[in-house]
Design a protein around this motif. Sequence first.
Motif, mmCIF file in Angstrom:
data_model
loop_
_atom_site.group_PDB
_atom_site.id
_atom_site.type_symbol
_atom_site.label_atom_id
_atom_site.label_comp_id
_atom_site.label_asym_id
_atom_site.label_seq_id
_atom_site.Cartn_x
_atom_site.Cartn_y
_atom_site.Cartn_z
ATOM 1 N N ALA A 1 0.834 -1.210 0.000
ATOM 2 C CA ALA A 1 0.000 0.000 0.000
ATOM 3 C C ALA A 1 0.867 1.257 0.000
ATOM 4 N N TRP A 2 1.914 1.253 0.810
ATOM 5 C CA TRP A 2 2.833 2.393 0.846
ATOM 6 C C TRP A 2 3.523 2.564 -0.510
ATOM 7 N N TYR A 3 3.944 1.452 -1.104
ATOM 8 C CA TYR A 3 4.609 1.480 -2.410
ATOM 9 C C TYR A 3 3.661 2.028 -3.484
ATOM 10 N N ALA A 4 2.401 1.610 -3.423
ATOM 11 C CA ALA A 4 1.412 2.094 -4.394
ATOM 12 C C ALA A 4 1.158 3.588 -4.216
ATOM 13 N N CYS A 5 1.076 4.045 -2.971
ATOM 14 C CA CYS A 5 0.887 5.487 -2.730
ATOM 15 C C CYS A 5 2.064 6.288 -3.260
ATOM 16 N N GLU A 6 3.267 5.803 -3.027
ATOM 17 C CA GLU A 6 4.456 6.486 -3.537
ATOM 18 C C GLU A 6 4.469 6.486 -5.066
ATOM 19 N N LEU A 7 4.046 5.387 -5.645
ATOM 20 C CA LEU A 7 4.033 5.283 -7.103
ATOM 21 C C LEU A 7 2.997 6.223 -7.703
ATOM 22 N N LEU A 8 1.830 6.320 -7.069
ATOM 23 C CA LEU A 8 0.773 7.190 -7.571
ATOM 24 C C LEU A 8 1.054 8.671 -7.307
ATOM 25 N N SER A 9 1.856 8.958 -6.281
ATOM 26 C CA SER A 9 2.162 10.360 -5.973
ATOM 27 C C SER A 9 3.224 10.940 -6.896
ATOM 28 N N GLY A 10 3.764 10.119 -7.747
ATOM 29 C CA GLY A 10 4.711 10.621 -8.732
ATOM 30 C C GLY A 10 6.165 10.508 -8.312
ATOM 31 N N SER A 11 6.456 9.641 -7.361
ATOM 32 C CA SER A 11 7.853 9.430 -6.996
ATOM 33 C C SER A 11 8.615 8.904 -8.201
ATOM 34 N N PRO A 12 9.844 9.385 -8.372
ATOM 35 C CA PRO A 12 10.596 8.956 -9.557
ATOM 36 C C PRO A 12 10.915 7.462 -9.505
ATOM 37 N N ALA A 13 10.726 6.810 -10.618
ATOM 38 C CA ALA A 13 11.058 5.398 -10.760
ATOM 39 C C ALA A 13 11.795 5.234 -12.081
ATOM 40 N N LEU A 14 12.786 4.365 -12.074
ATOM 41 C CA LEU A 14 13.538 4.150 -13.313
ATOM 42 C C LEU A 14 12.647 3.565 -14.398
ATOM 43 N N SER A 15 11.779 2.672 -14.001
ATOM 44 C CA SER A 15 10.869 2.040 -14.941
ATOM 45 C C SER A 15 9.490 1.944 -14.299
ATOM 46 N N PHE A 16 8.512 2.597 -14.894
ATOM 47 C CA PHE A 16 7.162 2.567 -14.342
ATOM 48 C C PHE A 16 6.628 1.146 -14.310
ATOM 49 N N TRP A 17 6.792 0.409 -15.383
ATOM 50 C CA TRP A 17 6.253 -0.950 -15.434
ATOM 51 C C TRP A 17 7.033 -1.896 -14.522
ATOM 52 N N GLY A 18 8.298 -1.608 -14.304
ATOM 53 C CA GLY A 18 9.057 -2.378 -13.319
ATOM 54 C C GLY A 18 8.519 -2.157 -11.920
ATOM 55 N N ALA A 19 8.129 -0.903 -11.629
ATOM 56 C CA ALA A 19 7.543 -0.596 -10.332
ATOM 57 C C ALA A 19 6.175 -1.260 -10.179
ATOM 58 N N VAL A 20 5.398 -1.298 -11.231
ATOM 59 C CA VAL A 20 4.094 -1.976 -11.188
ATOM 60 C C VAL A 20 4.294 -3.473 -10.970
ATOM 61 N N PHE A 21 5.300 -4.027 -11.617
ATOM 62 C CA PHE A 21 5.610 -5.451 -11.440
ATOM 63 C C PHE A 21 6.013 -5.736 -9.992
ATOM 64 N N THR A 22 6.823 -4.853 -9.408
ATOM 65 C CA THR A 22 7.227 -5.015 -8.012
ATOM 66 C C THR A 22 6.016 -4.945 -7.084
ATOM 67 N N LEU A 23 5.105 -4.027 -7.372
ATOM 68 C CA LEU A 23 3.878 -3.929 -6.596
ATOM 69 C C LEU A 23 3.066 -5.217 -6.707
ATOM 70 N N GLY A 24 2.971 -5.765 -7.908
ATOM 71 C CA GLY A 24 2.266 -7.029 -8.102
ATOM 72 C C GLY A 24 2.910 -8.170 -7.330
ATOM 73 N N LEU A 25 4.242 -8.196 -7.286
ATOM 74 C CA LEU A 25 4.935 -9.232 -6.521
ATOM 75 C C LEU A 25 4.657 -9.102 -5.025
ATOM 76 N N LEU A 26 4.654 -7.870 -4.526
ATOM 77 C CA LEU A 26 4.339 -7.661 -3.116
ATOM 78 C C LEU A 26 2.936 -8.161 -2.780
#
Length: 162
Positions: free
Chosen positions: A56-81
């Motif tokens: 949930a914290w990771y999703a909030c950070e992702l939705l708030s626009g925190s910089p990520a090297l790869s958006f889809w990599g971050a979504v994949f990490t969220l899915g793994l969690l």
Amino acid sequence: MSRPPVNPAGAPSSPDEPRNSADHSTDGRPATVPAAARVVAFVAAAEATALLVAAAWYACELLSGSPALSFWGAVFTLGLLLAFSAWLFAVSVFLYRGYRWTRAAALVAQLFVLTIGVPAITSGLVLAGLAMVIPAVIAIVLLFSNKVINHAARTGSAPPAL
């Protein structure tokens, strides 16, 4: 495979009357869950909850626009969690119910926690590392206790023939 013989003295007097339901469940195993199995199931559920909070914290950070090297990599990490959290919740519930496969799954989960907790301790995050290592070690020790081994002996039912 044959079924074990049934003791006629223990048979119920009528078909509606359960056979000693206070002592045994419907499959003949003890109805109470040993304390060691409860502890391991609680540890797995607590770890699953922690992963859900982290997701949930990771999703909030992702939705708030925190910089990520790869958006889809971050979504994949969220899915793994989320997937690992759901898996641990299932392990916790089915270990509490006494299924055999859950001991191996709980052991693997605790070994994963140790691979994160020990480096956390050695890198200076002592409290966070101990919060991961101590429950994992307790769960591993209890997974090999006789009470948990005897409790987690239930196998799944066979699928229907047709």
